[in-house]
Design a protein around this motif. Structure first.
Motif, PDB file in Angstrom:
ATOM      1  N   TYR A 277      11.919  87.180 -62.337  1.00  8.61           N
ATOM      2  CA  TYR A 277      11.297  86.105 -62.453  1.00  8.61           C
ATOM      3  C   TYR A 277      12.173  85.194 -62.011  1.00  8.61           C
ATOM      4  CZ  TYR A 277       8.474  87.540 -66.606  1.00  8.61           C
ATOM      5  OH  TYR A 277       7.504  88.148 -67.465  1.00  8.61           O
ATOM      6  N   PHE A 278      11.915  84.259 -61.448  1.00  9.80           N
ATOM      7  CA  PHE A 278      12.300  83.052 -60.566  1.00  9.80           C
ATOM      8  C   PHE A 278      12.929  82.103 -61.158  1.00  9.80           C
ATOM      9  CE2 PHE A 278      12.078  84.373 -55.876  1.00  9.80           C
ATOM     10  CZ  PHE A 278      12.158  85.997 -56.085  1.00  9.80           C
ATOM     11  N   LEU A 279      14.328  81.862 -61.105  1.00  9.13           N
ATOM     12  CA  LEU A 279      14.555  80.184 -61.300  1.00  9.13           C
ATOM     13  C   LEU A 279      15.224  79.484 -60.049  1.00  9.13           C
ATOM     14  CD1 LEU A 279      15.227  78.111 -63.353  1.00  9.13           C
ATOM     15  CD2 LEU A 279      17.645  78.982 -63.897  1.00  9.13           C
ATOM     16  N   HIS A 280      14.592  78.396 -60.052  1.00  9.86           N
ATOM     17  CA  HIS A 280      14.781  77.439 -59.012  1.00  9.86           C
ATOM     18  C   HIS A 280      15.279  76.721 -59.177  1.00  9.86           C
ATOM     19  CE1 HIS A 280      15.898  75.890 -54.428  1.00  9.86           C
ATOM     20  NE2 HIS A 280      15.425  75.357 -54.784  1.00  9.86           N
ATOM     21  N   THR A 281      16.512  75.362 -58.986  1.00  9.16           N
ATOM     22  CA  THR A 281      16.948  74.351 -58.936  1.00  9.16           C
ATOM     23  C   THR A 281      17.261  73.320 -57.613  1.00  9.16           C
ATOM     24  OG1 THR A 281      19.344  74.333 -59.118  1.00  9.16           O
ATOM     25  CG2 THR A 281      18.108  74.892 -61.418  1.00  9.16           C
ATOM     26  N   SER A 282      16.083  72.209 -58.087  1.00  6.96           N
ATOM     27  CA  SER A 282      16.794  71.038 -56.651  1.00  6.96           C
ATOM     28  C   SER A 282      17.876  70.071 -57.748  1.00  6.96           C
ATOM     29  CB  SER A 282      15.291  70.661 -56.702  1.00  6.96           C
ATOM     30  OG  SER A 282      14.666  71.000 -55.953  1.00  6.96           O
ATOM     31  N   TYR A 283      18.683  69.933 -57.337  1.00  2.00           N
ATOM     32  CA  TYR A 283      20.077  68.825 -58.068  1.00  2.00           C
ATOM     33  C   TYR A 283      20.162  67.949 -56.995  1.00  2.00           C
ATOM     34  CZ  TYR A 283      22.861  72.150 -55.088  1.00  2.00           C
ATOM     35  OH  TYR A 283      23.763  73.268 -54.850  1.00  2.00           O
ATOM     36  N   GLY A 284      19.278  67.580 -56.258  1.00  2.00           N
ATOM     37  CA  GLY A 284      20.277  66.238 -55.159  1.00  2.00           C
ATOM     38  C   GLY A 284      20.518  66.614 -54.033  1.00  2.00           C
ATOM     39  N   GLN A 285      21.209  68.102 -53.759  1.00  2.00           N
ATOM     40  CA  GLN A 285      21.272  68.186 -52.231  1.00  2.00           C
ATOM     41  C   GLN A 285      20.956  68.081 -51.445  1.00  2.00           C
ATOM     42  OE1 GLN A 285      19.647  70.096 -54.537  1.00  2.00           O
ATOM     43  NE2 GLN A 285      19.213  72.746 -53.948  1.00  2.00           N
ATOM     44  N   ARG A 286      21.082  68.032 -49.948  1.00  2.00           N
ATOM     45  CA  ARG A 286      20.980  67.466 -48.964  1.00  2.00           C
ATOM     46  C   ARG A 286      19.664  68.369 -48.021  1.00  2.00           C
ATOM     47  NH1 ARG A 286      25.106  64.333 -45.929  1.00  2.00           N
ATOM     48  NH2 ARG A 286      26.469  64.255 -46.955  1.00  2.00           N
ATOM     49  N   THR A 287      19.616  69.052 -48.738  1.00  2.00           N
ATOM     50  CA  THR A 287      18.006  70.557 -47.902  1.00  2.00           C
ATOM     51  C   THR A 287      17.880  71.031 -49.507  1.00  2.00           C
ATOM     52  OG1 THR A 287      20.169  72.498 -48.282  1.00  2.00           O
ATOM     53  CG2 THR A 287      20.411  71.521 -46.178  1.00  2.00           C
ATOM     54  N   GLU A 288      17.249  70.104 -50.070  1.00  3.13           N
ATOM     55  CA  GLU A 288      16.756  70.688 -51.444  1.00  3.13           C
ATOM     56  C   GLU A 288      15.799  71.140 -51.314  1.00  3.13           C
ATOM     57  OE1 GLU A 288      17.375  68.218 -54.830  1.00  3.13           O
ATOM     58  OE2 GLU A 288      15.616  66.729 -53.765  1.00  3.13           O
TER      59      GLU A 288
END
Length: 229
Positions: A31-42
């Protein structure tokens, strides 16, 4: 189909991709959990994580935006007014790319997801060269967080926090991934750029060195490929 499952924190990078294949090798349905947190390469990281989920036919792909981390700030990964430093592989200082207590935030969400999906394990791809610079990548941190999981979930919940590479070098991870057939062309590590990778930030430097040491060529595109030692 496996009768046991694991939540895996998948950043889009090579370490977490290797953790995915390690979990599958151990017999877990991922089960994949991916987060976008405002990083430059999101955007690139999301693209890579999503492609890997499709490649391994993941049971689920959960994408969460955690904007509070960028609002808190103080990391060159997110703050456009801060420069991403060139690689300094001998430094023992905490780098400006450090996102304060990020892994505790991510592991908390992953624990919720694991409990909700009745998963038996939770994987994170942190390794020894991470914890030399990032305090929330140390073995002691993961040991402590296992206790948090045990205390903070339902009595019948049993989730094992696995950081299989925590004592490994980047080279050892690359070697293991090549052995397992990880499609590293679907991963992204650069802190600065979405394509091509810069080749000169810390993440690029450790990655390029690892592939060189493993006797293989990194399959992604770089603006330059310095020789790091």
């Amino acid at each position: 189909m496996s009768n046991k499952s694991a939540v895996i924190l998948v950043s889009g990078g090579m370490d977490s991709a290797t953790a995915v294949y390690e979990a599958i090798e151990q017999g877990y349905e991922p089960y994949f959990l991916h987060t976008s947190y405002g990083q430059r390469t999101e955007d690139k990281e999301y693209e890579c994580a999503k492609a890997l989920a499709e490649e391994v036919d993941a049971a689920d792909f959960l994408h969460i935006e955690t904007g509070h981390l960028s609002q808190i700030g103080t990391s060159s990964l997110m703050d456009e007014e801060m420069d991403v430093a060139d690689a300094d592989m001998e430094s023992d200082e905490i780098p400006m790319s450090y996102v304060p207590f990020r892994n505790a935030n991510l592991l908390s969400m992953a624990t919720s997801y694991a409990e909700a999906t009745d998963s038996e394990a939770l994987f994170i791809g942190a390794h020894s060269e991470d914890f030399s610079g990032y305090p929330d990548c140390r073995p002691a941190f993961f040991d402590a967080f296992q206790n948090v999981i045990d205390v903070g979930t339902k009595p019948e919940t049993d989730i094992e926090l696995q950081a299989p590479f925590v004592e490994w070098s980047k080279t050892e991870i690359a070697e293991r991934g090549l052995e397992l057939g990880v499609p590293y062309e679907m991963t992204w590590s650069c802190y600065r750029d979405e394509e091509p990778a810069c080749g000169t930030c810390d993440a690029c430097a450790f990655r390029l060195e690892a592939f060189r040491n493993a006797g293989s060529r990194d399959p992604i595109t770089y603006a330059e490929r310095p020789e790091f030692s």
